[in-house]
Design a protein around this motif. Sequence first.
Motif, PDB file in Angstrom:
ATOM      1  N   PRO A   8     -20.560  -6.355 -28.268  1.00 53.68           N
ATOM      2  CA  PRO A   8     -20.402  -7.356 -27.202  1.00 53.68           C
ATOM      3  C   PRO A   8     -20.457  -6.748 -25.804  1.00 53.68           C
ATOM      4  O   PRO A   8     -21.082  -7.316 -24.900  1.00 53.68           O
ATOM      5  CB  PRO A   8     -19.020  -7.963 -27.494  1.00 53.68           C
ATOM      6  CG  PRO A   8     -18.792  -7.703 -28.944  1.00 53.68           C
ATOM      7  CD  PRO A   8     -19.423  -6.382 -29.212  1.00 53.68           C
ATOM      8  N   GLN A   9     -19.802  -5.597 -25.591  1.00 53.12           N
ATOM      9  CA  GLN A   9     -19.832  -4.977 -24.263  1.00 53.12           C
ATOM     10  C   GLN A   9     -21.243  -4.556 -23.884  1.00 53.12           C
ATOM     11  O   GLN A   9     -21.702  -4.799 -22.759  1.00 53.12           O
ATOM     12  CB  GLN A   9     -18.910  -3.748 -24.222  1.00 53.12           C
ATOM     13  CG  GLN A   9     -17.438  -4.070 -24.354  1.00 53.12           C
ATOM     14  CD  GLN A   9     -16.950  -3.900 -25.773  1.00 53.12           C
ATOM     15  OE1 GLN A   9     -17.595  -4.361 -26.718  1.00 53.12           O
ATOM     16  NE2 GLN A   9     -15.810  -3.258 -25.951  1.00 53.12           N
ATOM     17  N   VAL A  14     -26.691  -5.393 -20.947  1.00 53.07           N
ATOM     18  CA  VAL A  14     -28.126  -5.642 -21.103  1.00 53.07           C
ATOM     19  C   VAL A  14     -28.538  -6.902 -20.346  1.00 53.07           C
ATOM     20  O   VAL A  14     -29.520  -6.902 -19.581  1.00 53.07           O
ATOM     21  CB  VAL A  14     -28.495  -5.772 -22.597  1.00 53.07           C
ATOM     22  CG1 VAL A  14     -29.944  -6.227 -22.751  1.00 53.07           C
ATOM     23  CG2 VAL A  14     -28.272  -4.457 -23.319  1.00 53.07           C
ATOM     24  N   ILE A  15     -27.811  -7.964 -20.540  1.00 53.29           N
ATOM     25  CA  ILE A  15     -28.141  -9.239 -19.896  1.00 53.29           C
ATOM     26  C   ILE A  15     -28.122  -9.101 -18.381  1.00 53.29           C
ATOM     27  O   ILE A  15     -29.056  -9.508 -17.680  1.00 53.29           O
ATOM     28  CB  ILE A  15     -27.167 -10.338 -20.360  1.00 53.29           C
ATOM     29  CG1 ILE A  15     -27.403 -10.652 -21.840  1.00 53.29           C
ATOM     30  CG2 ILE A  15     -27.337 -11.605 -19.524  1.00 53.29           C
ATOM     31  CD1 ILE A  15     -26.348 -11.553 -22.461  1.00 53.29           C
ATOM     32  N   ALA A  16     -27.049  -8.509 -17.848  1.00 52.15           N
ATOM     33  CA  ALA A  16     -26.922  -8.373 -16.396  1.00 52.15           C
ATOM     34  C   ALA A  16     -28.011  -7.469 -15.819  1.00 52.15           C
ATOM     35  O   ALA A  16     -28.681  -7.823 -14.836  1.00 52.15           O
ATOM     36  CB  ALA A  16     -25.538  -7.823 -16.052  1.00 52.15           C
ATOM     37  N   LEU A  17     -28.214  -6.306 -16.434  1.00 55.89           N
ATOM     38  CA  LEU A  17     -29.165  -5.338 -15.893  1.00 55.89           C
ATOM     39  C   LEU A  17     -30.603  -5.844 -15.950  1.00 55.89           C
ATOM     40  O   LEU A  17     -31.348  -5.748 -14.964  1.00 55.89           O
ATOM     41  CB  LEU A  17     -29.052  -4.017 -16.667  1.00 55.89           C
ATOM     42  CG  LEU A  17     -27.757  -3.227 -16.475  1.00 55.89           C
ATOM     43  CD1 LEU A  17     -27.662  -2.096 -17.497  1.00 55.89           C
ATOM     44  CD2 LEU A  17     -27.663  -2.664 -15.063  1.00 55.89           C
ATOM     45  N   LEU A  18     -31.003  -6.406 -17.093  1.00 55.21           N
ATOM     46  CA  LEU A  18     -32.402  -6.788 -17.250  1.00 55.21           C
ATOM     47  C   LEU A  18     -32.762  -8.044 -16.466  1.00 55.21           C
ATOM     48  O   LEU A  18     -33.839  -8.113 -15.855  1.00 55.21           O
ATOM     49  CB  LEU A  18     -32.738  -6.953 -18.733  1.00 55.21           C
ATOM     50  CG  LEU A  18     -32.729  -5.649 -19.537  1.00 55.21           C
ATOM     51  CD1 LEU A  18     -33.086  -5.910 -20.993  1.00 55.21           C
ATOM     52  CD2 LEU A  18     -33.680  -4.624 -18.930  1.00 55.21           C
ATOM     53  N   ALA A  53     -30.611  -1.945 -23.995  1.00 59.34           N
ATOM     54  CA  ALA A  53     -31.144  -2.856 -25.013  1.00 59.34           C
ATOM     55  C   ALA A  53     -31.373  -2.123 -26.332  1.00 59.34           C
ATOM     56  O   ALA A  53     -31.143  -2.679 -27.411  1.00 59.34           O
ATOM     57  CB  ALA A  53     -32.454  -3.480 -24.529  1.00 59.34           C
ATOM     58  N   VAL A  54     -31.830  -0.875 -26.252  1.00 62.72           N
ATOM     59  CA  VAL A  54     -31.998  -0.077 -27.472  1.00 62.72           C
ATOM     60  C   VAL A  54     -30.650   0.112 -28.163  1.00 62.72           C
ATOM     61  O   VAL A  54     -30.533  -0.051 -29.388  1.00 62.72           O
ATOM     62  CB  VAL A  54     -32.628   1.292 -27.120  1.00 62.72           C
ATOM     63  CG1 VAL A  54     -32.622   2.208 -28.342  1.00 62.72           C
ATOM     64  CG2 VAL A  54     -34.049   1.099 -26.603  1.00 62.72           C
ATOM     65  N   LEU A  55     -29.616   0.415 -27.376  1.00 59.36           N
ATOM     66  CA  LEU A  55     -28.272   0.564 -27.948  1.00 59.36           C
ATOM     67  C   LEU A  55     -27.750  -0.764 -28.492  1.00 59.36           C
ATOM     68  O   LEU A  55     -27.052  -0.795 -29.510  1.00 59.36           O
ATOM     69  CB  LEU A  55     -27.308   1.102 -26.886  1.00 59.36           C
ATOM     70  CG  LEU A  55     -27.421   2.581 -26.536  1.00 59.36           C
ATOM     71  CD1 LEU A  55     -26.469   2.931 -25.400  1.00 59.36           C
ATOM     72  CD2 LEU A  55     -27.131   3.449 -27.755  1.00 59.36           C
ATOM     73  N   ALA A  56     -28.084  -1.860 -27.812  1.00 52.96           N
ATOM     74  CA  ALA A  56     -27.615  -3.174 -28.259  1.00 52.96           C
ATOM     75  C   ALA A  56     -28.171  -3.505 -29.634  1.00 52.96           C
ATOM     76  O   ALA A  56     -27.462  -4.029 -30.502  1.00 52.96           O
ATOM     77  CB  ALA A  56     -28.018  -4.248 -27.246  1.00 52.96           C
ATOM     78  N   VAL A  57     -29.461  -3.207 -29.838  1.00 55.33           N
ATOM     79  CA  VAL A  57     -30.072  -3.476 -31.143  1.00 55.33           C
ATOM     80  C   VAL A  57     -29.438  -2.594 -32.213  1.00 55.33           C
ATOM     81  O   VAL A  57     -29.114  -3.055 -33.319  1.00 55.33           O
ATOM     82  CB  VAL A  57     -31.597  -3.270 -31.078  1.00 55.33           C
ATOM     83  CG1 VAL A  57     -32.197  -3.333 -32.473  1.00 55.33           C
ATOM     84  CG2 VAL A  57     -32.238  -4.328 -30.189  1.00 55.33           C
ATOM     85  N   ARG A  58     -29.241  -1.319 -31.888  1.00 58.60           N
ATOM     86  CA  ARG A  58     -28.618  -0.414 -32.865  1.00 58.60           C
ATOM     87  C   ARG A  58     -27.205  -0.864 -33.218  1.00 58.60           C
ATOM     88  O   ARG A  58     -26.815  -0.887 -34.388  1.00 58.60           O
ATOM     89  CB  ARG A  58     -28.585   1.012 -32.305  1.00 58.60           C
ATOM     90  CG  ARG A  58     -29.930   1.704 -32.291  1.00 58.60           C
ATOM     91  CD  ARG A  58     -29.811   3.147 -31.869  1.00 58.60           C
ATOM     92  NE  ARG A  58     -28.955   3.900 -32.782  1.00 58.60           N
ATOM     93  CZ  ARG A  58     -28.558   5.147 -32.579  1.00 58.60           C
ATOM     94  NH1 ARG A  58     -28.924   5.783 -31.471  1.00 58.60           N
ATOM     95  NH2 ARG A  58     -27.803   5.762 -33.457  1.00 58.60           N
ATOM     96  N   THR A  87     -36.752  -8.695 -27.781  1.00 59.54           N
ATOM     97  CA  THR A  87     -36.386  -8.384 -26.393  1.00 59.54           C
ATOM     98  C   THR A  87     -36.496  -6.886 -26.135  1.00 59.54           C
ATOM     99  O   THR A  87     -37.059  -6.448 -25.119  1.00 59.54           O
ATOM    100  CB  THR A  87     -34.944  -8.855 -26.117  1.00 59.54           C
ATOM    101  OG1 THR A  87     -34.861 -10.270 -26.317  1.00 59.54           O
ATOM    102  CG2 THR A  87     -34.526  -8.529 -24.696  1.00 59.54           C
ATOM    103  N   ARG A  88     -35.931  -6.094 -27.039  1.00 58.21           N
ATOM    104  CA  ARG A  88     -36.007  -4.635 -26.883  1.00 58.21           C
ATOM    105  C   ARG A  88     -37.450  -4.158 -26.782  1.00 58.21           C
ATOM    106  O   ARG A  88     -37.796  -3.348 -25.909  1.00 58.21           O
ATOM    107  CB  ARG A  88     -35.329  -3.960 -28.070  1.00 58.21           C
ATOM    108  CG  ARG A  88     -35.383  -2.430 -28.018  1.00 58.21           C
ATOM    109  CD  ARG A  88     -35.211  -1.833 -29.399  1.00 58.21           C
ATOM    110  NE  ARG A  88     -36.262  -2.257 -30.329  1.00 58.21           N
ATOM    111  CZ  ARG A  88     -36.240  -2.022 -31.631  1.00 58.21           C
ATOM    112  NH1 ARG A  88     -35.218  -1.386 -32.172  1.00 58.21           N
ATOM    113  NH2 ARG A  88     -37.236  -2.433 -32.403  1.00 58.21           N
TER     114      ARG A  88
END
Length: 280
Positions: A8-9, A14-18, A53-58, A87-88
């Motif tokens: 979640p963090q 990801v959302i804010a940065l991208l 985003a890569v970390l989010a998917v992992r 998205t990634r």
Amino acid sequence: MSLASLHPQIVHFVIALLFCGVVFRWLSLVGRGRLAFTGPAAAVLLLVGTAAAVLAVRSGLAAHGPVERVPGARAAVQDHEAWGTRTRNIFLAVALLEIVALAVRRSPYAKYQRTVLVASGLAGLGGAYALYQAGDKGGDLVYGYAGGVGIRSGDPADIDHLLMAGLYHQAMAERRAGKATAAAQLIGELAQRYPDDTAVRLLTVESLIVDRHDGKAALAALKWFPATPDSRFLRFRVGLLRADALAAAGAPDSAALLLQGMSAEYPNNGAIRDRMAKLK
């Protein structure tokens, strides 16, 4: 702490940065003068956001197992994962274009930099749409299927919180649907599982009044609480329930006296005023 528990963090970053990166990239393309800073800012935001985003998917793939096993949730999990992966991949392409634009800035191919940045901006728009869909599907998974709720920390107490919330919300849904008996049964299950929880005891008293229309039983249940609880909130809540129980038990005058006494401590309170109006 495992990567799965950080999903979640990471996703919020990801959302804010991208999203900000895409907006800044377009500002850099259409703006002039004072907006010159948006170009370098966009590159940083998009590159860091893509790494996130890569970390989010992992982290999402690491977390999906227990959530996917929840009955009915598998399709929602897969839908969220598909949009997250999409998205990634799009933003990996955007990041590559940003790197190319940086590389050609002071080279013989500098004249192509703007073309590359426009391509980055266009791809970023597609990525922003995919990111929105991934976030929307993630919201469906969390709020529609309780995906990850109660299990993220690994603390068994959180599962208790999830069960308590589920029983409560289902009871309220049954009550709104006019199924008072079903609502009372669910609240009764809550009382059996959590007999010493103050909030559950208050809910049980409320159910005796609202669902079972048994003011006498509610007054008996209220004897568990002190006559004047130390907590201001608890005094208010118990006072209202006691007044409602008295009214349901056929003692409206006693309920009115109680409410008048409460109005001194809680002046201009809408709940007290409404109950006094009903008694009149």
